[in-house]
Design an enzyme around this catalytic site. Structure first.
Site, PDB file in Angstrom:
ATOM      1  N   ASN A   1       0.882  -1.170   0.000  1.00  0.00           N
ATOM      2  CA  ASN A   1       0.000   0.000   0.000  1.00  0.00           C
ATOM      3  C   ASN A   1       0.922   1.222   0.000  1.00  0.00           C
ATOM      4  O   ASN A   1       1.481   1.590   1.028  1.00  0.00           O
ATOM      5  CB  ASN A   1      -0.892  -0.031   1.246  1.00  0.00           C
ATOM      6  CG  ASN A   1      -1.925   1.075   1.239  1.00  0.00           C
ATOM      7  OD1 ASN A   1      -1.902   1.965   0.375  1.00  0.00           O
ATOM      8  ND2 ASN A   1      -2.830   1.047   2.199  1.00  0.00           N
TER       9      ASN A   1
ATOM     10  N   ARG B   1      -2.607  -2.163  -3.444  1.00  0.00           N
ATOM     11  CA  ARG B   1      -3.848  -1.438  -3.224  1.00  0.00           C
ATOM     12  C   ARG B   1      -3.799  -0.192  -4.101  1.00  0.00           C
ATOM     13  O   ARG B   1      -2.839   0.579  -4.042  1.00  0.00           O
ATOM     14  CB  ARG B   1      -3.938  -1.019  -1.759  1.00  0.00           C
ATOM     15  CG  ARG B   1      -5.192  -0.265  -1.479  1.00  0.00           C
ATOM     16  CD  ARG B   1      -5.308   0.064  -0.021  1.00  0.00           C
ATOM     17  NE  ARG B   1      -6.652   0.539   0.222  1.00  0.00           N
ATOM     18  CZ  ARG B   1      -7.135   0.799   1.411  1.00  0.00           C
ATOM     19  NH1 ARG B   1      -6.394   0.640   2.473  1.00  0.00           N
ATOM     20  NH2 ARG B   1      -8.367   1.220   1.546  1.00  0.00           N
TER      21      ARG B   1
ATOM     22  N   HIS C   1     -13.406   1.933  -0.119  1.00  0.00           N
ATOM     23  CA  HIS C   1     -13.404   0.806   0.835  1.00  0.00           C
ATOM     24  C   HIS C   1     -14.041  -0.445   0.205  1.00  0.00           C
ATOM     25  O   HIS C   1     -14.547  -1.313   0.911  1.00  0.00           O
ATOM     26  CB  HIS C   1     -14.204   1.127   2.126  1.00  0.00           C
ATOM     27  CG  HIS C   1     -13.641   2.217   2.964  1.00  0.00           C
ATOM     28  ND1 HIS C   1     -14.445   3.178   3.549  1.00  0.00           N
ATOM     29  CD2 HIS C   1     -12.376   2.513   3.329  1.00  0.00           C
ATOM     30  CE1 HIS C   1     -13.684   4.010   4.238  1.00  0.00           C
ATOM     31  NE2 HIS C   1     -12.426   3.635   4.108  1.00  0.00           N
TER      32      HIS C   1
ATOM     33  N   ARG D   1     -13.326  14.274   8.188  1.00  0.00           N
ATOM     34  CA  ARG D   1     -14.059  14.701   6.986  1.00  0.00           C
ATOM     35  C   ARG D   1     -15.504  15.045   7.321  1.00  0.00           C
ATOM     36  O   ARG D   1     -16.131  14.375   8.139  1.00  0.00           O
ATOM     37  CB  ARG D   1     -14.055  13.586   5.937  1.00  0.00           C
ATOM     38  CG  ARG D   1     -12.690  13.261   5.399  1.00  0.00           C
ATOM     39  CD  ARG D   1     -12.809  12.267   4.238  1.00  0.00           C
ATOM     40  NE  ARG D   1     -11.527  11.690   3.905  1.00  0.00           N
ATOM     41  CZ  ARG D   1     -11.276  10.377   3.886  1.00  0.00           C
ATOM     42  NH1 ARG D   1     -12.227   9.499   4.179  1.00  0.00           N
ATOM     43  NH2 ARG D   1     -10.090   9.942   3.564  1.00  0.00           N
TER      44      ARG D   1
ATOM     45  N   GLU E   1      -8.402  -6.162   4.464  1.00  0.00           N
ATOM     46  CA  GLU E   1      -8.228  -5.762   3.069  1.00  0.00           C
ATOM     47  C   GLU E   1      -6.947  -6.358   2.465  1.00  0.00           C
ATOM     48  O   GLU E   1      -6.926  -6.752   1.305  1.00  0.00           O
ATOM     49  CB  GLU E   1      -8.214  -4.229   2.967  1.00  0.00           C
ATOM     50  CG  GLU E   1      -9.604  -3.653   3.214  1.00  0.00           C
ATOM     51  CD  GLU E   1      -9.589  -2.209   3.701  1.00  0.00           C
ATOM     52  OE1 GLU E   1      -9.217  -1.990   4.870  1.00  0.00           O
ATOM     53  OE2 GLU E   1      -9.942  -1.320   2.924  1.00  0.00           O
TER      54      GLU E   1
END
Ligand code: AMP
Length: 399
Positions: free
Chosen positions: A7, A91, A180, A241, A384
């Site tokens: 990643n 990823r 996601h 956020r 993940e």
């Protein structure tokens, strides 16, 4: 197979080495401050202490080369040589409308990832750098790209279309993409497996609640709607956020606060809003709980906004699917916080959603469904990196 999962961020690189024979992680770690002063590497071989060092890395390729050295030599080794690594899985944040699944990296795929840079300007260049760095450091090893957006590509057009002039969709591909996806796909499949049901027969709402949070409606194994949009800014209020808001607020705040640069405004919405913005305390949910329990009203309000928003999404996605069989909670907050789970479904009893308080206070993969609940409520830890390793193995095996 031994699969290295990467990643890559703009100045960082996280990695895990999987042995897919038993799904175990042989080593994992992180290279930080790549290309800037203060380079640092952390490497944890399974079952052993973490090795840490200051290490200057001019490029991501330098980082990969150091990681391979650590994995193959001395006390930190977990394999004999680099040739034992069969493939690399990456990823990749944004696959636009170009990718609805994981793919082998080819020159065309690299071009397509490049084309998606305007949609993921912070992440895609870094993800591509990670791919190129592995090519540089590991030669022609097979590489696979796994996209955060791919699982959501099954959304119908009326779910992904924004009600703005159609030409913006045509010219710039402005639409909902969702993120996601790897997590929503994994936990929805695990939920069906856990219940011993065919996923084709289930209407599932998956709640990925972490620093970034998103919710997806998964009908018969296919995503039909999700809360994040063109970017990860839309949807639930998150750690920092804002999530959904009236777009006119931007002009109002900019005028009144003398902000002339739209990037500064977006930085406020991405980095200074959400739980942090409302509470003024922290973006970290553990800090928020502590503050709320100590009587901080704004921390309490932030958490209420969060769970209220989750409840609304669960309700609206049940409506979107015309029914609901399972609600799944996952990620840092969803997996670890019983209170958030309980508050998120409070008021949904009329839809047949009930949680059992005692069961809800346990950890791991658990069925927290309350007595008499028509809808199953599950907690399923997401993974993940494991999905990236599995997809990579499947694609490379078929070569
Ligand atoms: P993630 O983005 O999935 O890594 O989730 C990070 C968030 O999960 C942070 O806000 C943490 O405060 C929260 N989190 C992690 N562990 C716990 C825990 N044991 N209890 C409550 N929240 C947690």
């Amino acid at each position: 197979m031994k699969i290295l999962v990467i990643n890559a961020g703009s100045s960082s690189l996280k990695y895990q080495l999987f042995d897919t024979a038993d799904g175990s992680v042989l080593a994992k770690g992180l290279c930080e401050r790549i290309g800037i002063p203060g380079g640092h590497v952390k490497h944890t071989p399974a079952g052993r202490d973490t090795f840490e060092e200051d290490y200057k890395m001019d490029s991501h390729a330098d980082g990969i080369r150091r990681v391979i050295e650590l994995m193959t030599t001395g006390d930190t080794a977990v394999i004999g040589s680099m040739s034992e690594i069969d493939a690399v899985g990456h990823r990749v944040l944004h696959g636009g409308a170009e990718f609805s699944g994981s793919v082998l990296v080819t020159p065309e795929v690299k071009e397509a990832i490049k084309r998606c840079i305007p949609l993921g300007p912070l992440h895609n260049p870094a993800n591509l750098t990670g791919i190129l760095a592995c090519e540089e450091a590991m030669g022609d090893i097979p590489q696979v790209a796994v996209f955060d957006t791919a699982f959501h590509q099954t959304m119908p057009d009326y779910a992904y279309m924004y009600a703005i002039p159609y030409e913006y969709y045509e010219k710039y591909q402005i639409r909902r993409y969702g993120f996601h996806g790897t997590s929503h796909r994994y936990v929805s499949a695990k939920a069906a497996e856990f219940l011993g049901k065919d996923i084709k027969d289930l209407k599932i709402v998956t709640c990925h609640l972490g620093n970034g949070s998103s919710i997806a409606a998964v009908d018969g194994g296919k995503c039909v709607d999700t809360s994040m949009g063109l970017t990860p800014l839309e949807g639930l209020p998150m750690g920092t956020r804002s999530g959904n808001l009236d777009p006119a607020i931007l002009e109002f705040v900019m005028k009144n606060e003398g902000i002339s640069d739209i990037s500064e405004m977006l930085n406020i919405l991405n980095k200074k809003s959400g739980m942090l913005g409302i509470s003024g305390v922290s973006s970290d949910f553990r800090d928020l709980f502590a503050a709320r329990d100590a009587g901080n009203e704004r921390a309490k309000l932030a958490l209420s906004c969060f769970t209220y928003s989750i409840r609304k999404f669960i309700g609206s996605y049940a409506a979107a699917m015309g029914g609901l069989d399972v609600v799944v909670f996952t990620a840092g907050v969803g997996e670890n916080n019983a209170g958030i789970r309980a508050d998120s479904v409070k008021g949904l009893e009329f839809m047949g959603v009930k949680i059992d308080d005692a069961k809800n206070n346990t950890r791991g993969t658990v069925d927290v469904t309350g007595e008499g609940s028509r809808v199953k409520v599950l907690v399923i830890p997401t993974d993940e990196e494991f999905v990236i390793a599995s997809d990579t193995e499947e694609i490379v095996k078929a070569l």
